[in-house]
Design an enzyme around this catalytic site. Structure first.
Site, PDB file in Angstrom:
ATOM      1  CB  SER A  83      71.293 -47.501 -15.764  1.00 59.19           C
ATOM      2  OG  SER A  83      70.742 -46.331 -15.163  1.00 59.19           O
ATOM      3  CE  LYS A  84      78.356 -47.058 -19.545  1.00 61.15           C
ATOM      4  NZ  LYS A  84      78.983 -46.801 -20.865  1.00 61.15           N
ATOM      5  NE  ARG A  85      69.281 -41.350 -18.653  1.00 63.13           N
ATOM      6  CZ  ARG A  85      68.368 -41.342 -19.640  1.00 63.13           C
ATOM      7  NH1 ARG A  85      67.091 -41.440 -19.343  1.00 63.13           N
ATOM      8  NH2 ARG A  85      68.768 -41.236 -20.889  1.00 63.13           N
TER       9      ARG A  85
END
Length: 489
Positions: free
Chosen positions: A256-258
């Site tokens: 994910s982006k996180r």
């Protein structure tokens, strides 16, 4: 595996920068098109106007061009089945929606956001078990629904999913897949602003554009039953479908982006470009992130990938992202380039660091030839200012502590004198002069070479010492040796 030319599409939404996972999806579609002599279509799915980003389409075009994925049809060059932006194709979606409504395969609904939120909070879905109790044409009757629509009351169009059926299809990656319609909700097909959702527009456009094969991410697998029902209701044959495995974080779980941000992994294609990765390396890396050629090969050009690619060698399991592996690919592809091409790719970073015109072409090419086996990215040449006509302003403190001895100033000054007096300035002559100096002074060779490197480059490691001196040149080498002797004492 298709044995005839295919028509495939990459259909991103312009809501942000092109994601690296999106580039992998585009790549697999491109490879299948090239291998079969088919067509690679770019379609911009811009029906979500609330999230539309005016710059995102250009970023998509730039990312595909950077990776070498040339489209055959699309919004820039057009084609026989355009337009290629969904916002320009609304009449087709309106026609399909009217047909579905007339057939009883869809219905209008007037539910407020509050009512839908209450439905979700109650743990229920909008489906065959609940639609009769909600504010829609099924519950209120067609005549009342028509009157409310004509009065301009906000409404959506929903797919009427049949109850108690099994929707089965074959996925080219996962094999036979089936869903019970009890697990499929009555998907919104047309939003209250009159724009279609992804599901309706996707099906209408894939049919209208003659798409034979759909290759997309695993996250769309659960949407396939809705699409199959739409194809069936509209009397159309679905394309072959292949759903790609997830790209996983090095620590497990979806990238994910996180999680990517936490691990320092770039997410957008633009970030890879700006970080100086070679497009050939990124493409090679992405191709093997979920697909394998069936042998031990790892290094491929784009043409070689197209020749070797096959959908049936795409794996079902998630593929783990490794920045270290990408770095390795980058080095391999970089070293396959000639010095002039490395210099060309390094030029933007060099100009940004040293000013436009601050480094001549000859110096940059010479530096590329010397360091091509040692750098990870072309942009790394910008850090080698000592090869680009710039004297070191500082000296590595750890190197000074370890390599600069009490007699170093005297020895490097003597070496400068000998180089200045030599007729030749070659790898052989500079090495011979240093060895002779060490012998004359009764010291080990390392006693001269290490402080000399520090004086000329500012660091203690690098390419071959005497190759470096030749690239730096006699005048600069002598000047730097004498300056270090003076500054370091």
């Amino acid at each position: 595996m298709p044995d005839a030319p295919v028509r495939v599409r990459f259909a991103p939404s312009p809501t942000g920068l092109l994601h690296i996972g999106g580039l992998r999806t585009a790549l697999y579609n491109y490879l299948l098109a090239r291998q079969t002599g088919g067509a690679f279509v770019l379609r911009i799915e811009d029906t979500d106007r609330s999230r539309f980003d005016a710059d995102a389409e250009q970023d998509i075009l730039d990312g595909l061009a950077w990776a070498g994925l040339t489209t055959d049809e699309g919004p820039t060059q057009g084609g026989a089945v355009g337009p290629y932006r969904q916002s320009e194709r609304r009449a087709r979606y309106d026609e399909a929606a009217r047909r579905l409504l007339d057939q009883g395969d869809a219905y209008v609904a007037f539910d407020t956001p509050e009512a839908l939120e209450a439905l979700r909070e109650g743990g229920a879905a909008y489906d065959a078990t609940t639609r009769g109790d909600l504010d829609n044409a099924v519950a209120r009757g067609e005549e009342e629904a028509r009157r409310r629509v004509e009065a301009g009351e906000p409404h959506v169009v929903r797919l009427k999913v049949p109850a108690g059926e099994t929707v089965a299809f074959r996925d080219e990656v996962r094999g036979d897949v089936s869903f019970d319609t009890s697990d499929v909700d009555d998907q919104v097909l047309v939003k209250s602003d009159g724009m279609p959702t992804y599901h309706l527009a996707n099906v209408v456009d894939d049919h209208a554009m003659g798409i034979t094969d759909v290759i997309r991410g695993e996250e769309w697998l659960s949407s396939v039953p809705k699409h199959v029902l739409l194809y069936r209701a509209l009397g159309w044959e679905p394309p072959r479908m292949a759903h790609l495995p997830l790209i996983l974080s090095p620590n497990g779980g979806k990238l994910s982006k996180r999680s990517a941000g936490r691990l320092g992994i770039p997410v957008s294609v633009r970030e890879y470009r700006e970080a100086g990765y070679e497009p050939e390396a990124v493409v090679n890396f992405l191709a093997l992130l979920g697909w394998n050629p069936g042998d031990d090969r790892e290094l491929f050009s784009l043409d070689e990938l197209a020749e070797a690619f096959s959908v049936d060698r795409i794996g079902r399991s998630g593929a783990q992202f490794s920045l270290d592996k990408l770095e390795w690919f980058n080095g391999q592809h970089l070293r396959a380039l000639g010095p002039a091409e490395i210099a060309r790719r390094a030029r933007p970073a060099v100009d940004a660091r040293w000013g436009e015109g601050g480094v001549g072409e000859g110096a940059l090419v010479a530096a590329a030839a010397l360091l091509r086996e040692r750098i990870a990215k072309a942009a790394d040449l910008a850090d080698a200012g000592y090869l680009l006509g710039h004297d070191p302003e500082t000296y590595d403190p750890a190197g000074v502590k370890k390599r600069w001895k009490d007699d170093s100033a005297r020895l490097v000054a003597l070496y400068a004198d000998r180089l200045e007096a030599e007729d030749a300035f070659t790898e052989e002559s500079t090495e011979a002069a240093m060895r002779q100096l060490a012998e004359d002074e009764g010291v080990g060779f390392g006693r001269v070479v290490h402080p000399a490197r520090l004086a000329v480059t500012g660091v203690t490691a690098g390419a071959g010492m005497f190759e470096t001196l030749v690239v730096v040149g006699r005048e600069a080498t002598v000047r730097r040796l004498r300056r270090a002797a003076e500054v370091l004492g």
